[in-house]
Motif scaffolding. Structure first.
Motif, PDB file in Angstrom:
ATOM      1  N   MET A 173       0.805  -1.220   0.000  1.00  0.00           N
ATOM      2  CA  MET A 173       0.000   0.000   0.000  1.00  0.00           C
ATOM      3  C   MET A 173       0.840   1.274   0.000  1.00  0.00           C
ATOM      4  O   MET A 173       0.364   2.340  -0.382  1.00  0.00           O
ATOM      5  CB  MET A 173      -0.930   0.014   1.215  1.00  0.00           C
ATOM      6  CG  MET A 173      -1.971  -1.076   1.199  1.00  0.00           C
ATOM      7  SD  MET A 173      -3.084  -0.935  -0.235  1.00  0.00           S
ATOM      8  CE  MET A 173      -3.878  -2.532  -0.173  1.00  0.00           C
ATOM      9  N   VAL A 222      -3.332   6.417  -1.757  1.00  0.00           N
ATOM     10  CA  VAL A 222      -3.320   5.741  -0.463  1.00  0.00           C
ATOM     11  C   VAL A 222      -2.170   6.280   0.388  1.00  0.00           C
ATOM     12  O   VAL A 222      -1.055   6.453  -0.099  1.00  0.00           O
ATOM     13  CB  VAL A 222      -3.181   4.222  -0.627  1.00  0.00           C
ATOM     14  CG1 VAL A 222      -3.029   3.537   0.724  1.00  0.00           C
ATOM     15  CG2 VAL A 222      -4.388   3.660  -1.367  1.00  0.00           C
ATOM     16  N   VAL A 260      -3.834   2.561   7.167  1.00  0.00           N
ATOM     17  CA  VAL A 260      -4.027   2.933   5.772  1.00  0.00           C
ATOM     18  C   VAL A 260      -5.220   3.864   5.641  1.00  0.00           C
ATOM     19  O   VAL A 260      -6.272   3.641   6.252  1.00  0.00           O
ATOM     20  CB  VAL A 260      -4.243   1.669   4.907  1.00  0.00           C
ATOM     21  CG1 VAL A 260      -4.585   2.044   3.475  1.00  0.00           C
ATOM     22  CG2 VAL A 260      -2.993   0.805   4.934  1.00  0.00           C
ATOM     23  N   LEU A 310      -7.403   6.276   2.562  1.00  0.00           N
ATOM     24  CA  LEU A 310      -7.653   6.582   1.157  1.00  0.00           C
ATOM     25  C   LEU A 310      -8.353   7.935   1.094  1.00  0.00           C
ATOM     26  O   LEU A 310      -9.481   8.065   1.556  1.00  0.00           O
ATOM     27  CB  LEU A 310      -8.518   5.486   0.522  1.00  0.00           C
ATOM     28  CG  LEU A 310      -8.969   5.689  -0.921  1.00  0.00           C
ATOM     29  CD1 LEU A 310      -7.773   5.762  -1.860  1.00  0.00           C
ATOM     30  CD2 LEU A 310      -9.905   4.555  -1.346  1.00  0.00           C
ATOM     31  N   ILE A 343      -8.230   0.343  -6.685  1.00  0.00           N
ATOM     32  CA  ILE A 343      -8.575   1.518  -5.893  1.00  0.00           C
ATOM     33  C   ILE A 343      -9.897   2.074  -6.414  1.00  0.00           C
ATOM     34  O   ILE A 343      -9.952   2.603  -7.533  1.00  0.00           O
ATOM     35  CB  ILE A 343      -7.483   2.587  -5.959  1.00  0.00           C
ATOM     36  CG1 ILE A 343      -6.112   1.970  -5.634  1.00  0.00           C
ATOM     37  CG2 ILE A 343      -7.770   3.730  -5.024  1.00  0.00           C
ATOM     38  CD1 ILE A 343      -5.224   1.793  -6.829  1.00  0.00           C
ATOM     39  N   SER A 399     -15.003   7.093   2.567  1.00  0.00           N
ATOM     40  CA  SER A 399     -13.849   6.709   1.771  1.00  0.00           C
ATOM     41  C   SER A 399     -14.304   5.756   0.691  1.00  0.00           C
ATOM     42  O   SER A 399     -15.467   5.729   0.323  1.00  0.00           O
ATOM     43  CB  SER A 399     -12.781   6.075   2.665  1.00  0.00           C
ATOM     44  OG  SER A 399     -11.606   5.833   1.939  1.00  0.00           O
ATOM     45  N   LEU A 420     -10.577  -0.644  -1.172  1.00  0.00           N
ATOM     46  CA  LEU A 420      -9.335  -1.214  -1.676  1.00  0.00           C
ATOM     47  C   LEU A 420      -9.558  -2.712  -1.823  1.00  0.00           C
ATOM     48  O   LEU A 420      -9.726  -3.421  -0.829  1.00  0.00           O
ATOM     49  CB  LEU A 420      -8.169  -0.940  -0.717  1.00  0.00           C
ATOM     50  CG  LEU A 420      -7.728   0.510  -0.579  1.00  0.00           C
ATOM     51  CD1 LEU A 420      -6.600   0.626   0.439  1.00  0.00           C
ATOM     52  CD2 LEU A 420      -7.300   1.087  -1.920  1.00  0.00           C
TER      53      LEU A 420
END
Length: 914
Positions: free
Chosen positions: A205, A211, A219, A221, A252, A267, A270
Motif C-alpha cells: 500500500m 493511499v 491505511v 484513502l 482503488i 472513503s 481497496l
C-alpha cells in the motif's frame, strides 16, 4: 479421485457404445458390414457408413506475445463435402463459435472420421488455418483407451500473431504498467513493485496512488479509512496478515457505485486481488528472504491446469521484528479539584514473532458455460510484543511540586488464527455477455492475548523508600466471523446497453472476553471485575441493487440504485458498583434496526477528441456505528489510554461527487485529474472526555466517539504515468484537500468549526531498467500537516477483539492534527538465468530516517504530543525463482489400461483385445 475417474470413463464409454450400437441394424458386433468403405471394419460407424457424431475439439486462442486469452475471435471448423447438385466437392462449415473472455473454444458433436480444417480469424491478427483430425487407430493393434482419447482432442493454446500491416502504428507490449485505469477504478499491478517483495500488504500500500500509510501500517484513502476487500468480498484478514508476494493487484475504487456495499461512505474500497494462474500445464515459484535483523521468510506458489481442472496453492512463512521508540508529553489542566500535572513518557516498543499463510483452490469447468470454484485460506500468527517505559510526572500541589517516576515493563503474547472458504458458481448464456454468478463466503478469525504490566512506582522521584510495585495483568480472547452470500446477473440489452442486478446477505458475529486483574507477589491472577467485561455482537445487512448503462455516440451513462437494511444486537456481561459500595454482576443488551435506505449512483462519461475522456459521478453511502463504538464499557487495558463506546451514536450518511479528466498521449503516457467533494451528516468522530476510575475514584481522560453535526472533505488529485524513456517509467500522485468538522459538544461550549485545515500529500515512483538485468525502483512520499487522525486503521469489517478493541470506521478527530512526515524507499532487482527465471531483490525503507508519527491533540482538559519512529533504514534481501511448463497433455500420459480393464470386457466387439 481414482474411483471417480473410473465412473466418468464408464459413463463416457457406455454413452459412446450406446450411440454406436443404436445406429447398427440388428445390434450386431459393432461394425457395419461395409465398414463405411474401410476394409477390416476398423472403425465405429452407423448403418450406411455414416460416422457417429461424438467428436470433440477444444482449446484456447491466445495472443502470441502476451499468452493471454483472446475474446471475440471467430473459430470455424470446415469439412470438404461432396455436393450432389454440382457433382463437386466444396467446403462446408460444420461447427463454429465466437470466443469469450478467456479465449476458450469448444466444438462438439463432430463426425469422428474425415479431415477438417480449423480456421480462426480476429481483427488485427493474421488468419490462422490448420488441418485437424481425430486420431482413431482402432483395428491396428490399439486398445480401447486410445479410441477414447482420440475422440476428445485438445488442440492446445493456438497463438495468434498480430498483422503488421493492420497494426503498424500500434505498439504491443506484454508488460503491464505499474498503474492502469479501469472504468470505475485504478488498478495497481503489484508484480511491478519490487520494493514490496518479502513484505506484507501494508508494504504494498505504501506505493499505491491515492493511499497513505503511517509508520504503524494504518491505511487511509483520501484522508479516510477504506473498506478492505479480498477478491471482491469482505474479509476478516488484516493487511499485515496478507503476504505481498501473494497479491496480484490492488484495485482503488474511490467512489463505489450501487453494485458495491453502501458502507464505508467517507472513503472508498481497496480490493486486494490475490494471485491465481490458469495457464495450461504447471507453473509456480519459490522464494526466500532475510532482513537486517536476521528474520527470514519462505514461500511458494504452484498452479496446475489440465483440461477442465485448474488447481492452485500458495504458502508463506515469515518472521518479523519491529522496533519503535517514542516519546509522549502531556500537560493535564487542573479539574474536579485535582492539581494539574506534566507527564513525559519514554517508550521502547518491540514486536517479535512470525506468521504463516496458506491458500488453495480448485476450478472445475463443468462445460464451456458452467464453472464451479472452491478456495480456502488458513492463517496463523504468534507475536510477543513488549514495551519498556519510563514515566516522569510533575504534579502541581498547593505546597509545591511533587515529582514521581515509574519504570514499566509490559511483555505480551498475542496469537491469531484465520480460516476461510469460498464456493462460487458461474453460468454464461448463449448470448454474449449474459451471465449469472453466485458465491458463498465464510471466514472466521480468532485471537488470544496475555499481557503483564510490571510497574515500579516511586512516589517521590529519587527516593527508594517510596517504591511501590504494582503488577497488572490482562487476559483476552475474541472471535470474528463473517458470512456472505451474493448473486449477480448481467444482461446485455444491445451492443451499448447493459442491465445488472444482484442481491447480498452479510452476517458478522463478534465476541470478546477481556479480563484485567492484579498479579500479587505470591503469583496468580486476581481479577478486577469492575474493569473486565465479556460481550458478543451480531449484525446483518440485507442488500439488493440494479444498474443500467447505455451510450449514445461518445456519451455514456450508468444509473444505479441500491437498497440496504440492517440490524444489530449484542450483549455485555460486566460488574457495576452499587450506591452502597457493593459489586453486582449485570448484563446489558444493545440492539437497533435500521430501516431500508436507498443509495443512488450516477456515472456519466463523455469521450473527447485526442484520447481524452471526461467523467462525472455521484453516490450516496452510509457508515453504521459498530458495536465497539456503541457499548459504553470503558476499556482499561492501557491505564494511560482509556477507551469507551457511546450507545447514542447514529449512522452517518455521505454524498460524494467526483469529476475526472483522463488523457492518454504519446503511447504510454497518462494523466488523470480528479476533483472530489464529500459531505457527511452525523459524522462519527473520536472525542476525548473526562471520567472517573471505578477502582481508585481518580479522574481520568477517556477516548470515546460522538456524532458531529456535519463535515466535508474536498480536494484535487492528480495521477500521472509517464514513460520518460524506454528505460525510465515514472508514476506520480498529488492530492491537495481540505476538510472541516462541525462539532456539537453536548454539555459544553459548542465548537462550531473544529479542525479545518488545508493539507496535501505527494507520492512518486521511479522505475529504471538498467543494463545486465538490473532494475532500480526509487519512491518517495510526503504528507503535510493533517487533521487528526487521517482515518485510523483500514476498516475491513472486523474488530480488534481479544483486548476489547474498538472499530475504526471513524473519519476524523475534532481535537488535533498530525505534523508533516515523509520518506524515501529504494529497491534494486537483479534477474538472471534463462527467461529471467531467477532474481535477487535488495530493498531499503526510510533511507533518510524522516518518517515519523508526530501527533498533537488538545481538549479542555489537556494538551498532548506523541512522537514515534519505526524501523528506519530497514534492509531486506529477497530471492525468487519461477518455474513451469506449458503442457496441455500433462495428465494424458497416464496409462489408463488398468482403469479400463473393468469395462473393456463389455466392448470386445469394438476392437481387438491386448
Amino acid at each position: 479421485m481414482k474411483g471417480s475417474k473410473k465412473i466418468w470413463l464408464l459413463l463416457f464409454s457406455v454413452a459412446m457404445t450406446y450411440g454406436t450400437w443404436a445406429q447398427i441394424p440388428g445390434g450386431g458386433s459393432g461394425f457395419p458390414a461395409g465398414g463405411g468403405g474401410r476394409p477390416g471394419g476398423g472403425s465405429f460407424g452407423g448403418g450406411g457408413g455414416q460416422a457417429s457424431n461424438i467428436g470433440h475439439f477444444y482449446g484456447r486462442i491466445v495472443d502470441a506475445k502476451t499468452d493471454k486469452g483472446m475474446d471475440g475471435v471467430s473459430v470455424q471448423l470446415i469439412q470438404s463435402k461432396f455436393d450432389t447438385v454440382s457433382r463437386k466437392r466444396r467446403d462446408t462449415v460444420i461447427a463454429g463459435m465466437i470466443t469469450q473472455k478467456k479465449g476458450d473454444f469448444s466444438l462438439e458433436n463432430l463426425p469422428m472420421f474425415g479431415n477438417f480444417r480449423l480456421k480462426i480469424t480476429a481483427i488485427g491478427y493474421k488468419t490462422y488455418e490448420e488441418k485437424v483430425a481425430f486420431q482413431m487407430k482402432m483395428g491396428n493393434g490399439q486398445d480401447i483407451q486410445s479410441a477414447l482419447a482420440g475422440v476428445d482432442r485438445d488442440l492446445g493454446n493456438i497463438k495468434m500473431n498480430a498483422d503488421a500491416q493492420t497494426l503498424e502504428q500500434v505498439t504491443v507490449t506484454a508488460s503491464k504498467p505499474l498503474i492502469s485505469m479501469g472504468v470505475d477504478r485504478k488498478i495497481y499491478n503489484v508484480e511491478k513493485d519490487i520494493s514490496a517483495q518479502g513484505g506484507s500488504g501494508v508494504d504494498v500500500m505504501r506505493n499505491v496512488p491515492s493511499v497513505q500509510v503511517d509508520i504503524d501500517g494504518n491505511v487511509t484513502l483520501r484522508n479516510a479509512p477504506p473498506t478492505i476487500f479480498v477478491d471482491g468480498r469482505p474479509t476478516t484478514l488484516t493487511l499485515d496478515q496478507i503476504p505481498a508476494d501473494e497479491i496480484a493487484s490492488v484495485e482503488i475504487i474511490t467512489n463505489p457505485g450501487a453494485k458495491f456495499d453502501a458502507s464505508g461512505g467517507t472513503s472508498g474500497i481497496l480490493n486486494i486481488v490475490l494471485k491465481k494462474n490458469r495457464r495450461a500445464g504447471y507453473n509456480g515459484n519459490i522464494r526466500a528472504g532475510i532482513d537486517q535483523r536476521g528474520k527470514f521468510n519462505l514461500g511458494g506458489d504452484i498452479n496446475i491446469k489440465q483440461g477442465k481442472v485448474n488447481f492452485f496453492a500458495n504458502a508463506n512463512y515469515g518472521q518479523r521484528k519491529s522496533i519503535s521508540p517514542g516519546t509522549t508529553t502531556r500537560y493535564t489542566f487542573p479539574f474536579n479539584g485535582s492539581p494539574g500535572d506534566s507527564l513525559i513518557q519514554y517508550d521502547n516498543n518491540v514486536n517479535d514473532g512470525y506468521f504463516a499463510f496458506g491458500r488453495f483452490g480448485l476450478d472445475y469447468l463443468i462445460d464451456n458455460r458452467n464453472t464451479l470454484s472452491f478456495s480456502g485460506t488458513i492463517v496463523h500468527g504468534t507475536f510477543n510484543p513488549y514495551t519498556n517505559s519510563d514515566l516522569y510526572v510533575d504534579t502541581l500541589l498547593p505546597g509545591g511540586t511533587k515529582y514521581s517516576y515509574t519504570r514499566r515493563l509490559s511483555p505480551s503474547n498475542f496469537q491469531f488464527n484465520n480460516k476461510g472458504g469460498m464456493v462460487s458458481y458461474k453460468h454464461t448464456f448463449p448470448k454474449s455477455g449474459e451471465e449469472l454468478t453466485a458465491d458463498f463466503n465464510y471466514s472466521k478469525g480468532t485471537n488470544s492475548s496475555d499481557n503483564t504490566t510490571n510497574s515500579s512506582i516511586y512516589a517521590v522521584k529519587g527516593d527508594p523508600s517510596s517504591l511501590f510495585p504494582y503488577n497488572q495483568g490482562q487476559l483476552g480472547s475474541g472471535t470474528n466471523e463473517y458470512i456472505t452470500a451474493q448473486t449477480d446477473y448481467t444482461l446485455p440489452v444491445n451492443d451499448k446497453s447493459k442491465f445488472e442486478a444482484g442481491g447480498r446477505i452479510a452476517v458478522r458475529n463478534i465476541s470478546s472476553a477481556n479480563y484485567i486483574g492484579i498479579i500479587p507477589p505470591s503469583g496468580g491472577f486476581d481479577t478486577l471485575s469492575l474493569l473486565s467485561s465479556q460481550y458478543s455482537y451480531r449484525d446483518r445487512v440485507f442488500a439488493g441493487y440494479v444498474t443500467y448503462s447505455n451510450a449514445y455516440k461518445d456519451f455514456g451513462y450508468q444509473l444505479g440504485l441500491r437498497a440496504e437494511s440492517s440490524d444489530y444486537r449484542g450483549t455485555q456481561n460486566y460488574t457495576v458498583k452499587e450506591p452502597g459500595g457493593n459489586l453486582a454482576d449485570t448484563t446489558g443488551y444493545f440492539s437497533n434496526n435500521f430501516p431500508i435506505s436507498l443509495f443512488p449512483s450516477v456515472f456519466l462519461t463523455q469521450k473527447l477528441g485526442g484520447d481524452q475522456e471526461l467523467s462525472l459521478n455521484y453516490t450516496r453511502r452510509i457508515d453504521r456505528p459498530s458495536f465497539f463504538q456503541l457499548f459504553p464499557f470503558t476499556n482499561y487495558s492501557d491505564s494511560l489510554n482509556l477507551s469507551s463506546g457511546n450507545p447514542n451514536l447514529q449512522p452517518q450518511f455521505t454524498n460524494s461527487f467526483e469529476l475526472s479528466y483522463d488523457k492518454n498521449y504519446n503511447g504510454n503516457n497518462t494523466i488523470l485529474a480528479s476533483v472530489y467533494y464529500k459531505s457527511t451528516t452525523n459524522l462519527i468522530t473520536r472525542y476525548q472526555v473526562s471520567g472517573t476510575n471505578p477502582i481508585t475514584d481518580s479522574p481520568v481522560v477517556i477516548n470515546t466517539f460522538v456524532n458531529a453535526k456535519s463535515s466535508f472533505v474536498g480536494g484535487l488529485e492528480l495521477i500521472g504515468r509517464n514513460a520518460i524513456t524506454n528505460w525510465w517509467d515514472l508514476t506520480s500522485n498529488l492530492n491537495v484537500y481540505t476538510s472541516q468538522i462541525n462539532l456539537v459538544d453536548t454539555g459544553k461550549t459548542a465548537i462550531p468549526t473544529a479542525g479545518q485545515i488545508y493539507s496535501w500529500f505527494a507520492k512518486i515512483n521511479n522505475s529504471f531498467k538498467l543494463p545486465k538485468g538490473f532494475t532500480l525502483q526509487l519512491s518517495g512520499d510526503y504528507t503535510s500537516k493533517t487533521v487528526l487522525p487521517p482515518g485510523g486503521t483500514a476498516s475491513n469489517g472486523g474488530g480488534q477483539g481479544g483486548g476489547g478493541g474498538f472499530g475504526n470506521t471513524v473519519s476524523g478527530n475534532a481535537q488535533g492534527y498530525s505534523k508533516p512526515s515523509g520518506g524515501v524507499d529504494a529497491a534494486l532487482k537483479y534477474e538472471f538465468m534463462k527467461n529471467k527465471a531467477a532474481s535477487f531483490t535488495l530493498s531499503v525503507s526510510d533511507i533518510f530516517r524522516t518518517r515519523v508519527y508526530d501527533v498533537f491533540t488538545t481538549s479542555t482538559d489537556f494538551n498532548q504530543e506523541v512522537y514515534r519512529r519505526r524501523d528506519p533504514q530497514f534492509f531486506r534481501l529477497q530471492f525468487n525463482y519461477r518455474f513451469g511448463k506449458f503442457d496441455v497433455a500433462l495428465f494424458k500420459r497416464k496409462n489408463l489400461k488398468s482403469e479400463m480393464e473393468s469395462i473393456q470386457g463389455g466392448m470386445q466387439g469394438a476392437g481387438p483385445q491386448q
